[in-house]
Design a protein around this motif. Structure first.
Motif, PDB file in Angstrom:
ATOM      1  N   SER A 273       0.837  -1.184   0.000  1.00 51.19           N
ATOM      2  CA  SER A 273       0.000   0.000   0.000  1.00 51.19           C
ATOM      3  C   SER A 273       0.877   1.241   0.000  1.00 51.19           C
ATOM      4  O   SER A 273       2.031   1.198   0.423  1.00 51.19           O
ATOM      5  CB  SER A 273      -0.897  -0.005   1.240  1.00 51.19           C
ATOM      6  OG  SER A 273      -1.748   1.121   1.244  1.00 51.19           O
ATOM      7  N   GLY A 274       0.300   2.355  -0.469  1.00 50.91           N
ATOM      8  CA  GLY A 274       1.022   3.616  -0.481  1.00 50.91           C
ATOM      9  C   GLY A 274       0.214   4.708  -1.151  1.00 50.91           C
ATOM     10  O   GLY A 274      -1.003   4.583  -1.320  1.00 50.91           O
TER      11      GLY A 274
ATOM     12  N   GLU B 113      -0.406   2.356 -14.673  1.00 54.84           N
ATOM     13  CA  GLU B 113       0.979   2.093 -14.269  1.00 54.84           C
ATOM     14  C   GLU B 113       1.042   0.943 -13.260  1.00 54.84           C
ATOM     15  O   GLU B 113       1.958   0.125 -13.308  1.00 54.84           O
ATOM     16  CB  GLU B 113       1.617   3.350 -13.690  1.00 54.84           C
ATOM     17  CG  GLU B 113       1.873   4.418 -14.727  1.00 54.84           C
ATOM     18  CD  GLU B 113       2.511   5.660 -14.146  1.00 54.84           C
ATOM     19  OE1 GLU B 113       3.158   5.563 -13.077  1.00 54.84           O
ATOM     20  OE2 GLU B 113       2.363   6.732 -14.758  1.00 54.84           O
ATOM     21  N   VAL B 114       0.090   0.894 -12.341  1.00 57.38           N
ATOM     22  CA  VAL B 114       0.054  -0.200 -11.363  1.00 57.38           C
ATOM     23  C   VAL B 114      -0.138  -1.524 -12.092  1.00 57.38           C
ATOM     24  O   VAL B 114       0.591  -2.497 -11.857  1.00 57.38           O
ATOM     25  CB  VAL B 114      -1.065   0.015 -10.316  1.00 57.38           C
ATOM     26  CG1 VAL B 114      -1.172  -1.186  -9.395  1.00 57.38           C
ATOM     27  CG2 VAL B 114      -0.813   1.284  -9.511  1.00 57.38           C
ATOM     28  N   ARG B 115      -1.107  -1.563 -12.995  1.00 63.34           N
ATOM     29  CA  ARG B 115      -1.378  -2.797 -13.751  1.00 63.34           C
ATOM     30  C   ARG B 115      -0.158  -3.225 -14.562  1.00 63.34           C
ATOM     31  O   ARG B 115       0.230  -4.373 -14.553  1.00 63.34           O
ATOM     32  CB  ARG B 115      -2.587  -2.623 -14.662  1.00 63.34           C
ATOM     33  CG  ARG B 115      -2.887  -3.889 -15.450  1.00 63.34           C
ATOM     34  CD  ARG B 115      -4.099  -3.733 -16.359  1.00 63.34           C
ATOM     35  NE  ARG B 115      -4.352  -4.965 -17.062  1.00 63.34           N
ATOM     36  CZ  ARG B 115      -5.173  -5.920 -16.653  1.00 63.34           C
ATOM     37  NH1 ARG B 115      -5.826  -5.788 -15.528  1.00 63.34           N
ATOM     38  NH2 ARG B 115      -5.330  -7.020 -17.352  1.00 63.34           N
ATOM     39  N   ARG B 116       0.453  -2.271 -15.280  1.00 66.18           N
ATOM     40  CA  ARG B 116       1.607  -2.592 -16.096  1.00 66.18           C
ATOM     41  C   ARG B 116       2.754  -3.134 -15.232  1.00 66.18           C
ATOM     42  O   ARG B 116       3.407  -4.095 -15.585  1.00 66.18           O
ATOM     43  CB  ARG B 116       2.062  -1.355 -16.887  1.00 66.18           C
ATOM     44  CG  ARG B 116       3.133  -1.661 -17.921  1.00 66.18           C
ATOM     45  CD  ARG B 116       4.155  -0.548 -18.069  1.00 66.18           C
ATOM     46  NE  ARG B 116       4.466   0.167 -16.857  1.00 66.18           N
ATOM     47  CZ  ARG B 116       5.282  -0.297 -15.896  1.00 66.18           C
ATOM     48  NH1 ARG B 116       5.859  -1.467 -16.005  1.00 66.18           N
ATOM     49  NH2 ARG B 116       5.530   0.420 -14.820  1.00 66.18           N
ATOM     50  N   GLY B 117       2.976  -2.535 -14.071  1.00 67.55           N
ATOM     51  CA  GLY B 117       4.024  -3.000 -13.173  1.00 67.55           C
ATOM     52  C   GLY B 117       3.772  -4.414 -12.669  1.00 67.55           C
ATOM     53  O   GLY B 117       4.673  -5.252 -12.636  1.00 67.55           O
ATOM     54  N   LEU B 118       2.524  -4.699 -12.286  1.00 64.73           N
ATOM     55  CA  LEU B 118       2.182  -6.043 -11.814  1.00 64.73           C
ATOM     56  C   LEU B 118       2.269  -7.073 -12.939  1.00 64.73           C
ATOM     57  O   LEU B 118       2.700  -8.206 -12.724  1.00 64.73           O
ATOM     58  CB  LEU B 118       0.791  -6.048 -11.185  1.00 64.73           C
ATOM     59  CG  LEU B 118       0.675  -5.305  -9.851  1.00 64.73           C
ATOM     60  CD1 LEU B 118      -0.774  -5.187  -9.429  1.00 64.73           C
ATOM     61  CD2 LEU B 118       1.516  -5.975  -8.783  1.00 64.73           C
ATOM     62  N   GLU B 119       1.877  -6.668 -14.149  1.00 69.26           N
ATOM     63  CA  GLU B 119       2.007  -7.581 -15.289  1.00 69.26           C
ATOM     64  C   GLU B 119       3.473  -7.874 -15.586  1.00 69.26           C
ATOM     65  O   GLU B 119       3.842  -9.004 -15.899  1.00 69.26           O
ATOM     66  CB  GLU B 119       1.312  -7.002 -16.518  1.00 69.26           C
ATOM     67  CG  GLU B 119      -0.201  -7.075 -16.423  1.00 69.26           C
ATOM     68  CD  GLU B 119      -0.910  -6.366 -17.569  1.00 69.26           C
ATOM     69  OE1 GLU B 119      -0.275  -5.541 -18.283  1.00 69.26           O
ATOM     70  OE2 GLU B 119      -2.110  -6.624 -17.750  1.00 69.26           O
TER      71      GLU B 119
ATOM     72  N   PRO C  34      -5.763   1.953  -6.968  1.00 67.09           N
ATOM     73  CA  PRO C  34      -4.788   3.054  -7.101  1.00 67.09           C
ATOM     74  C   PRO C  34      -3.813   3.179  -5.931  1.00 67.09           C
ATOM     75  O   PRO C  34      -2.714   3.708  -6.098  1.00 67.09           O
ATOM     76  CB  PRO C  34      -5.667   4.303  -7.186  1.00 67.09           C
ATOM     77  CG  PRO C  34      -7.003   3.831  -7.627  1.00 67.09           C
ATOM     78  CD  PRO C  34      -7.143   2.442  -7.073  1.00 67.09           C
ATOM     79  N   ASP C  35      -4.199   2.671  -4.745  1.00 64.98           N
ATOM     80  CA  ASP C  35      -3.334   2.861  -3.576  1.00 64.98           C
ATOM     81  C   ASP C  35      -2.934   1.571  -2.861  1.00 64.98           C
ATOM     82  O   ASP C  35      -2.306   1.621  -1.799  1.00 64.98           O
ATOM     83  CB  ASP C  35      -4.006   3.801  -2.577  1.00 64.98           C
ATOM     84  CG  ASP C  35      -5.317   3.249  -2.044  1.00 64.98           C
ATOM     85  OD1 ASP C  35      -5.836   2.257  -2.619  1.00 64.98           O
ATOM     86  OD2 ASP C  35      -5.821   3.801  -1.048  1.00 64.98           O
ATOM     87  N   HIS C  36      -3.281   0.418  -3.407  1.00 62.46           N
ATOM     88  CA  HIS C  36      -2.878  -0.839  -2.779  1.00 62.46           C
ATOM     89  C   HIS C  36      -2.977  -1.997  -3.769  1.00 62.46           C
ATOM     90  O   HIS C  36      -3.629  -1.890  -4.804  1.00 62.46           O
ATOM     91  CB  HIS C  36      -3.697  -1.133  -1.516  1.00 62.46           C
ATOM     92  CG  HIS C  36      -5.148  -1.395  -1.777  1.00 62.46           C
ATOM     93  ND1 HIS C  36      -6.060  -0.389  -2.032  1.00 62.46           N
ATOM     94  CD2 HIS C  36      -5.853  -2.546  -1.845  1.00 62.46           C
ATOM     95  CE1 HIS C  36      -7.255  -0.913  -2.208  1.00 62.46           C
ATOM     96  NE2 HIS C  36      -7.166  -2.229  -2.120  1.00 62.46           N
ATOM     97  N   ALA C  37      -2.297  -3.087  -3.423  1.00 58.18           N
ATOM     98  CA  ALA C  37      -2.328  -4.285  -4.267  1.00 58.18           C
ATOM     99  C   ALA C  37      -2.117  -5.512  -3.389  1.00 58.18           C
ATOM    100  O   ALA C  37      -1.611  -5.427  -2.260  1.00 58.18           O
ATOM    101  CB  ALA C  37      -1.252  -4.217  -5.346  1.00 58.18           C
TER     102      ALA C  37
ATOM    103  N   TRP D 274       5.445   1.638  -2.956  1.00 54.12           N
ATOM    104  CA  TRP D 274       4.593   1.286  -1.828  1.00 54.12           C
ATOM    105  C   TRP D 274       5.368   0.425  -0.839  1.00 54.12           C
ATOM    106  O   TRP D 274       6.384  -0.179  -1.164  1.00 54.12           O
ATOM    107  CB  TRP D 274       3.368   0.524  -2.308  1.00 54.12           C
ATOM    108  CG  TRP D 274       2.447   1.332  -3.169  1.00 54.12           C
ATOM    109  CD1 TRP D 274       2.400   2.700  -3.278  1.00 54.12           C
ATOM    110  CD2 TRP D 274       1.439   0.834  -4.043  1.00 54.12           C
ATOM    111  NE1 TRP D 274       1.422   3.077  -4.159  1.00 54.12           N
ATOM    112  CE2 TRP D 274       0.812   1.953  -4.646  1.00 54.12           C
ATOM    113  CE3 TRP D 274       0.997  -0.430  -4.371  1.00 54.12           C
ATOM    114  CZ2 TRP D 274      -0.233   1.826  -5.546  1.00 54.12           C
ATOM    115  CZ3 TRP D 274      -0.045  -0.560  -5.268  1.00 54.12           C
ATOM    116  CH2 TRP D 274      -0.659   0.560  -5.851  1.00 54.12           C
ATOM    117  N   GLU D 275       4.830   0.351   0.382  1.00 55.52           N
ATOM    118  CA  GLU D 275       5.437  -0.498   1.398  1.00 55.52           C
ATOM    119  C   GLU D 275       4.589  -1.748   1.617  1.00 55.52           C
ATOM    120  O   GLU D 275       3.392  -1.760   1.336  1.00 55.52           O
ATOM    121  CB  GLU D 275       5.604   0.253   2.714  1.00 55.52           C
ATOM    122  CG  GLU D 275       4.293   0.605   3.391  1.00 55.52           C
ATOM    123  CD  GLU D 275       4.475   1.289   4.729  1.00 55.52           C
ATOM    124  OE1 GLU D 275       5.487   1.040   5.407  1.00 55.52           O
ATOM    125  OE2 GLU D 275       3.583   2.077   5.092  1.00 55.52           O
ATOM    126  N   ILE D 276       5.234  -2.783   2.116  1.00 55.20           N
ATOM    127  CA  ILE D 276       4.519  -4.018   2.456  1.00 55.20           C
ATOM    128  C   ILE D 276       3.745  -3.765   3.741  1.00 55.20           C
ATOM    129  O   ILE D 276       4.311  -3.311   4.735  1.00 55.20           O
ATOM    130  CB  ILE D 276       5.504  -5.188   2.631  1.00 55.20           C
ATOM    131  CG1 ILE D 276       6.200  -5.467   1.300  1.00 55.20           C
ATOM    132  CG2 ILE D 276       4.779  -6.438   3.139  1.00 55.20           C
ATOM    133  CD1 ILE D 276       7.339  -6.472   1.399  1.00 55.20           C
TER     134      ILE D 276
END
Length: 163
Positions: free
Chosen positions: A62-63, A70-76, A92-95, A129-131
């Motif tokens: 989260s962060g 950008e989040v989706r592309r990074g996770l992919e 937008p703020d967590h995964a 983001w941080e764990i």
């Protein structure tokens, strides 16, 4: 601790070796009378050593808000670089990232999981983001939870999806 391939010779026998590979012939799945998995095998030197086990990992990060694309592309990219990832969910703020890890014990599986986000933040261009959460459970506990109707749902559909 350092990562090595299963079966690779260790230069420091007392040092723990971490692995991140699919389950192979070393995962026996055989159970003893007490219901515990028999995790011992003999090394080339004749010593009894623990065989790797499968651990189900759920890593939450989260962060500050980041653009969804950008989040989706990074996770992919992370999933492409490390195909062991089962599923990722994002906002937008967590995964949340879920996958199976093969490791000798919970400590090794958790250590690998805690390094995952930071080690791949630049290469996959992940948000800074941080764990904020980590769950590591063994294979038997995962399947018991599913059978009893609680715990994390099976990772379907596999892939990267919004929450």
């Amino acid at each position: 601790m350092r990562r090595v391939r299963p079966g690779a010779a260790s230069r420091a026998p007392a040092e723990r070796s971490l692995t991140s590979v699919a389950a192979g012939a070393t995962y026996t799945g055989a159970t003893r009378a007490a219901g515990e998995t028999d995790l011992s095998q003999e090394s080339q030197e004749g010593e009894t050593v623990e065989a790797p086990r499968l651990w189900h990992v759920t890593l939450s990060v989260s962060g500050a808000e980041a653009p969804l694309k950008e989040v989706r592309r990074g996770l992919e990219q992370l999933a492409h670089d490390h195909p062991f990832l089962l599923t990722s969910r994002y906002a937008p703020d967590h995964a949340e990232i879920r996958y199976w890890e093969e490791a000798r014990d919970l400590h090794d599986a958790a250590a690998v999981a805690l390094r995952l986000w930071g080690e791949h933040r630049q290469s996959a261009q992940l948000p800074p983001w941080e764990i904020v959460g980590l769950e590591v459970i063994d294979r038997d506990t995962y399947h018991q939870r599913i059978a009893e109707g609680y715990g994390p749902l099976p990772a379907t559909p596999v892939g990267v999806h919004p929450f």
